[in-house]
Scaffold this motif. Structure first.
Motif, PDB file in Angstrom:
ATOM      1  N   GLU A  74       0.837  -1.210   0.000  1.00  0.00           N
ATOM      2  CA  GLU A  74       0.000   0.000   0.000  1.00  0.00           C
ATOM      3  C   GLU A  74       0.866   1.253   0.000  1.00  0.00           C
ATOM      4  O   GLU A  74       0.644   2.181  -0.788  1.00  0.00           O
ATOM      5  CB  GLU A  74      -0.916   0.020   1.223  1.00  0.00           C
ATOM      6  N   SER A 158      -2.354   5.302  16.309  1.00  0.00           N
ATOM      7  CA  SER A 158      -3.706   5.802  16.061  1.00  0.00           C
ATOM      8  C   SER A 158      -4.015   5.864  14.569  1.00  0.00           C
ATOM      9  O   SER A 158      -3.124   5.823  13.717  1.00  0.00           O
ATOM     10  CB  SER A 158      -3.858   7.203  16.669  1.00  0.00           C
ATOM     11  N   ASP A 159      -5.294   5.991  14.248  1.00  0.00           N
ATOM     12  CA  ASP A 159      -5.711   6.147  12.851  1.00  0.00           C
ATOM     13  C   ASP A 159      -5.188   7.457  12.276  1.00  0.00           C
ATOM     14  O   ASP A 159      -4.889   7.540  11.079  1.00  0.00           O
ATOM     15  CB  ASP A 159      -7.237   6.092  12.748  1.00  0.00           C
ATOM     16  N   MET A 160      -5.062   8.486  13.118  1.00  0.00           N
ATOM     17  CA  MET A 160      -4.521   9.763  12.656  1.00  0.00           C
ATOM     18  C   MET A 160      -3.059   9.601  12.232  1.00  0.00           C
ATOM     19  O   MET A 160      -2.629  10.140  11.216  1.00  0.00           O
ATOM     20  CB  MET A 160      -4.632  10.824  13.754  1.00  0.00           C
ATOM     21  N   ARG A 162      -1.719   6.828  11.155  1.00  0.00           N
ATOM     22  CA  ARG A 162      -1.732   6.047   9.919  1.00  0.00           C
ATOM     23  C   ARG A 162      -2.013   6.951   8.711  1.00  0.00           C
ATOM     24  O   ARG A 162      -1.387   6.794   7.653  1.00  0.00           O
ATOM     25  CB  ARG A 162      -2.801   4.948  10.009  1.00  0.00           C
ATOM     26  N   ASP A 163      -2.932   7.895   8.862  1.00  0.00           N
ATOM     27  CA  ASP A 163      -3.239   8.819   7.768  1.00  0.00           C
ATOM     28  C   ASP A 163      -2.030   9.703   7.446  1.00  0.00           C
ATOM     29  O   ASP A 163      -1.765  10.003   6.276  1.00  0.00           O
ATOM     30  CB  ASP A 163      -4.438   9.692   8.131  1.00  0.00           C
ATOM     31  N   GLN A 164      -1.294  10.123   8.486  1.00  0.00           N
ATOM     32  CA  GLN A 164      -0.093  10.924   8.272  1.00  0.00           C
ATOM     33  C   GLN A 164       0.943  10.141   7.479  1.00  0.00           C
ATOM     34  O   GLN A 164       1.589  10.682   6.573  1.00  0.00           O
ATOM     35  CB  GLN A 164       0.506  11.362   9.609  1.00  0.00           C
ATOM     36  N   ARG A 166       0.411   7.639   5.382  1.00  0.00           N
ATOM     37  CA  ARG A 166      -0.053   7.502   3.993  1.00  0.00           C
ATOM     38  C   ARG A 166       0.193   8.782   3.194  1.00  0.00           C
ATOM     39  O   ARG A 166       0.638   8.745   2.041  1.00  0.00           O
ATOM     40  CB  ARG A 166      -1.542   7.146   3.973  1.00  0.00           C
ATOM     41  N   GLN A 167      -0.104   9.917   3.805  1.00  0.00           N
ATOM     42  CA  GLN A 167       0.077  11.196   3.131  1.00  0.00           C
ATOM     43  C   GLN A 167       1.551  11.462   2.839  1.00  0.00           C
ATOM     44  O   GLN A 167       1.916  11.891   1.734  1.00  0.00           O
ATOM     45  CB  GLN A 167      -0.498  12.327   3.990  1.00  0.00           C
TER      46      GLN A 167
END
Length: 219
Positions: A74, A158-160, A162-164, A166-167
């Protein structure tokens, strides 16, 4: 990042460089520039103690694996986990050749003490995401061991976070694909950069580092 070509995978450790300074990351990973300083040498020495490939150690209900290769399709990142601890747990996952089920915890080793920024945490979160993808499990917690204080801290994934990750991974691939070294504002943090003499801040708005070095070599 739909293409799963391992040749396009970037180094997971680059997330820390990218978080500290996008230009530093590009100089290292795109322009292949590098310069040693006390911090990088001490960091390498510390990692040598953890990075003993494929060494496994069993302690009661805990299995410790050092220098474990990891990757994520991913994120299109790959790297090495300093240490991965597998702790026996009824809600864990099965491991090949090992009896029981285990929860998975990445452990990252750092030479200094906890920083104000979150670059260490970002790197750990990326390791957790790689382990999740590889082992088909959920990794909610990791640890960072700081050599200066001889203590490790627990880090919730945290999910936050994980988003960081990915970005940042997407942005790294964007720069890498374009072979673009971004310009950044200089500041006091530049004094702690191992590339401060290569970066040549006064040329940031004039020439790329590569063209500067080529020009000096042709003189």
């Amino acid at each position: 990042m739909a293409v799963n070509d391992e040749d396009r995978y970037l180094m997971l450790s680059g997330l820390q460089h990218f978080q500290f300074c996008k230009r530093q990351w590009a100089l290292i990973h795109i322009e292949q520039q590098w310069e040693e300083n006390v911090r990088t040498i001490e960091g390498q020495h510390l990692h040598q103690k953890a990075d003993q490939p494929f060494i496994k150690e069993k302690r009661r209900d805990k299995l410790i694996v050092r220098a474990m290769p990891i990757q994520s399709k991913e994120l299109q990142l790959s790297g090495i986990c300093d240490v991965v601890e597998f702790i026996q747990d009824p809600d864990g996952v099965e491991l090949a050749g090992v009896e029981g089920t285990y929860k998975v915890y990445p452990v990252e080793y750092k030479r200094g003490k906890p920083k104000k920024g979150d670059e260490d945490v970002i790197q750990l979160a990326a390791q957790a995401m790689c382990l999740e993808e590889m082992m088909l499990c959920r990794v909610d917690t990791g640890y960072i061991f700081y050599n200066e204080i001889k203590h490790r801290i627990e880090v919730p994934i945290s999910d936050m976070l994980r988003d960081q990750v990915r970005q940042m991974a997407a942005e790294m691939h964007h720069y890498y694909d374009k072979r673009h070294t971004p310009k950044v504002k200089t500041g006091p943090f530049c004094k702690n950069c191992s590339l401060q003499h290569i970066c040549v801040p006064n040329l940031l708005h004039k020439r790329s580092v590569q063209s500067y070095i080529e020009g000096r070599l042709s003189e």
